[in-house]
Design a protein around this motif. Structure first.
Motif, PDB file in Angstrom:
ATOM      1  N   LYS A 216       0.821  -1.206   0.000  1.00  0.00           N
ATOM      2  CA  LYS A 216       0.000   0.000   0.000  1.00  0.00           C
ATOM      3  C   LYS A 216       0.867   1.273   0.000  1.00  0.00           C
ATOM      4  O   LYS A 216       0.403   2.356   0.363  1.00  0.00           O
ATOM      5  N   GLY A 217       2.115   1.106  -0.407  1.00  0.00           N
ATOM      6  CA  GLY A 217       2.988   2.269  -0.575  1.00  0.00           C
ATOM      7  C   GLY A 217       3.838   2.626   0.626  1.00  0.00           C
ATOM      8  O   GLY A 217       4.588   3.611   0.577  1.00  0.00           O
ATOM      9  N   PHE A 218       3.772   1.862   1.697  1.00  0.00           N
ATOM     10  CA  PHE A 218       4.607   2.136   2.863  1.00  0.00           C
ATOM     11  C   PHE A 218       6.020   1.597   2.629  1.00  0.00           C
ATOM     12  O   PHE A 218       6.197   0.505   2.098  1.00  0.00           O
ATOM     13  N   VAL A 219       7.007   2.388   3.047  1.00  0.00           N
ATOM     14  CA  VAL A 219       8.409   1.998   2.877  1.00  0.00           C
ATOM     15  C   VAL A 219       9.137   2.131   4.204  1.00  0.00           C
ATOM     16  O   VAL A 219       8.753   2.932   5.063  1.00  0.00           O
ATOM     17  N   THR A 220      10.174   1.343   4.360  1.00  0.00           N
ATOM     18  CA  THR A 220      10.980   1.393   5.586  1.00  0.00           C
ATOM     19  C   THR A 220      11.967   2.551   5.522  1.00  0.00           C
ATOM     20  O   THR A 220      12.688   2.707   4.534  1.00  0.00           O
TER      21      THR A 220
ATOM     22  N   GLU B 243      16.354   4.051  14.602  1.00  0.00           N
ATOM     23  CA  GLU B 243      15.178   3.206  14.750  1.00  0.00           C
ATOM     24  C   GLU B 243      14.478   3.091  13.390  1.00  0.00           C
ATOM     25  O   GLU B 243      14.212   4.109  12.750  1.00  0.00           O
ATOM     26  N   PRO B 244      14.170   1.890  12.943  1.00  0.00           N
ATOM     27  CA  PRO B 244      13.426   1.740  11.694  1.00  0.00           C
ATOM     28  C   PRO B 244      11.947   2.054  11.913  1.00  0.00           C
ATOM     29  O   PRO B 244      11.384   1.759  12.962  1.00  0.00           O
ATOM     30  N   LEU B 245      11.340   2.662  10.922  1.00  0.00           N
ATOM     31  CA  LEU B 245       9.908   2.927  10.942  1.00  0.00           C
ATOM     32  C   LEU B 245       9.369   2.822   9.529  1.00  0.00           C
ATOM     33  O   LEU B 245      10.139   2.677   8.571  1.00  0.00           O
ATOM     34  N   LEU B 246       8.063   2.882   9.405  1.00  0.00           N
ATOM     35  CA  LEU B 246       7.431   2.849   8.092  1.00  0.00           C
ATOM     36  C   LEU B 246       6.864   4.224   7.779  1.00  0.00           C
ATOM     37  O   LEU B 246       6.310   4.891   8.647  1.00  0.00           O
ATOM     38  N   LYS B 247       7.012   4.638   6.504  1.00  0.00           N
ATOM     39  CA  LYS B 247       6.435   5.901   6.054  1.00  0.00           C
ATOM     40  C   LYS B 247       5.502   5.627   4.883  1.00  0.00           C
ATOM     41  O   LYS B 247       5.801   4.817   4.009  1.00  0.00           O
ATOM     42  N   GLY B 248       4.388   6.311   4.905  1.00  0.00           N
ATOM     43  CA  GLY B 248       3.439   6.158   3.815  1.00  0.00           C
ATOM     44  C   GLY B 248       2.533   7.368   3.720  1.00  0.00           C
ATOM     45  O   GLY B 248       2.813   8.413   4.326  1.00  0.00           O
ATOM     46  N   GLU B 249       1.455   7.225   2.992  1.00  0.00           N
ATOM     47  CA  GLU B 249       0.522   8.332   2.815  1.00  0.00           C
ATOM     48  C   GLU B 249      -0.887   7.780   2.626  1.00  0.00           C
ATOM     49  O   GLU B 249      -1.089   6.811   1.893  1.00  0.00           O
ATOM     50  N   ILE B 250      -1.839   8.399   3.319  1.00  0.00           N
ATOM     51  CA  ILE B 250      -3.242   8.021   3.190  1.00  0.00           C
ATOM     52  C   ILE B 250      -4.061   9.286   3.010  1.00  0.00           C
ATOM     53  O   ILE B 250      -4.034  10.174   3.874  1.00  0.00           O
ATOM     54  N   ARG B 251      -4.745   9.391   1.888  1.00  0.00           N
ATOM     55  CA  ARG B 251      -5.599  10.552   1.594  1.00  0.00           C
ATOM     56  C   ARG B 251      -4.840  11.869   1.806  1.00  0.00           C
ATOM     57  O   ARG B 251      -5.337  12.798   2.434  1.00  0.00           O
ATOM     58  N   SER B 252      -3.606  11.909   1.294  1.00  0.00           N
ATOM     59  CA  SER B 252      -2.719  13.080   1.341  1.00  0.00           C
ATOM     60  C   SER B 252      -2.098  13.328   2.712  1.00  0.00           C
ATOM     61  O   SER B 252      -1.277  14.241   2.868  1.00  0.00           O
ATOM     62  N   PHE B 253      -2.443  12.536   3.726  1.00  0.00           N
ATOM     63  CA  PHE B 253      -1.845  12.687   5.049  1.00  0.00           C
ATOM     64  C   PHE B 253      -0.578  11.831   5.137  1.00  0.00           C
ATOM     65  O   PHE B 253      -0.644  10.612   4.951  1.00  0.00           O
ATOM     66  N   PRO B 254       0.579  12.455   5.412  1.00  0.00           N
ATOM     67  CA  PRO B 254       1.785  11.663   5.653  1.00  0.00           C
ATOM     68  C   PRO B 254       1.592  10.825   6.918  1.00  0.00           C
ATOM     69  O   PRO B 254       1.083  11.315   7.925  1.00  0.00           O
ATOM     70  N   ILE B 255       2.000   9.557   6.849  1.00  0.00           N
ATOM     71  CA  ILE B 255       1.818   8.632   7.971  1.00  0.00           C
ATOM     72  C   ILE B 255       3.165   8.056   8.385  1.00  0.00           C
ATOM     73  O   ILE B 255       3.935   7.583   7.544  1.00  0.00           O
TER      74      ILE B 255
END
Length: 211
Positions: A93-97, A110-122
């Motif tokens: 769904k477009g999330f990347v480490t 620290e590793p985390l995931l970054k993505g976007e939902i309805r233009s909101f950075p997550i």
């Protein structure tokens, strides 16, 4: 442990050096105070060398080992959380480490995931200090001036949905033991509902690039 060492290979020597400097300076200060208050009577050479060696090498090394062991444990807990279903499918769904604190010398990577939902950075993170089985999905929002009454109202409303105000935005907490969500589509439905709630409250996505 090897992965933790690789991620923090440029930071661990720095931590050791700073810790060694602090404890060596403290030991020298104690010797100096003792010398002044004892009217010139200092420690024996062997005691001086032993204390300085422990302050400069032994204690910093012990502290570094504690940091490595705890950091490796934290990393394993994060990998376990992100590797469980359906969270392991977030990449579809477009999330990347990405790596958090990789540019900060004073904090461990620290590793985390970054993505976007309805233009909101997550940002998706695991708080291993307090809830290692909970993934925190933080929606980054533009800073708004919220009146005290409205803030209290929102806080109460959000709490029923496991949502809370966070440092950079609003966070939705989802337990990896929440067996109600078995597929990535069910997880995304929950996250989209979370974002729609923010939109209904007039919150705007933070303008930034997901890099």
């Amino acid at each position: 442990m090897w992965q933790f060492l690789q991620l923090n290979r440029s930071k661990l020597p720095f931590i050791f050096g700073v810790t060694s400097l602090v404890f060596t300076t403290l030991a020298l200060a104690i010797f100096a105070i003792g010398f002044l208050t004892a009217e010139g009577q200092g420690p024996t050479p062997s005691l001086f060398v032993t204390v300085i060696l422990n302050a400069a090498v032994v204690v910093p090394f012990f502290i570094l080992m504690v940091i490595v062991i705890r950091g490796s444990w934290d990393l394993a807990k994060r990998e376990k959380a992100f590797g469980s279903k359906p969270f392991s499918d977030l990449s579809s769904k477009g999330f990347v480490t990405k790596l958090k604190n990789d540019k900060n010398r004073w904090q461990l990577v620290e590793p985390l995931l970054k993505g976007e939902i309805r233009s909101f950075p997550i940002l998706a993170e695991v708080d291993t200090q307090h809830a290692a089985d909970v993934i925190r999905f933080q929606a980054l929002v533009e800073k708004e001036v919220i009146k005290k009454g409205d803030f209290e109202k929102l806080t109460k409303k959000f709490s029923t949905e496991d949502i809370e105000f966070d440092f950079q935005g609003i966070t939705k907490k989802i337990s990896v033991k929440n067996y109600r969500m078995n597929t990535i589509d069910e997880l995304m439905t929950e996250l989209n509902r979370f974002i729609k709630l923010l939109e209904q409250e007039g919150l705007k996505p933070k303008k930034m690039k997901i890099t």
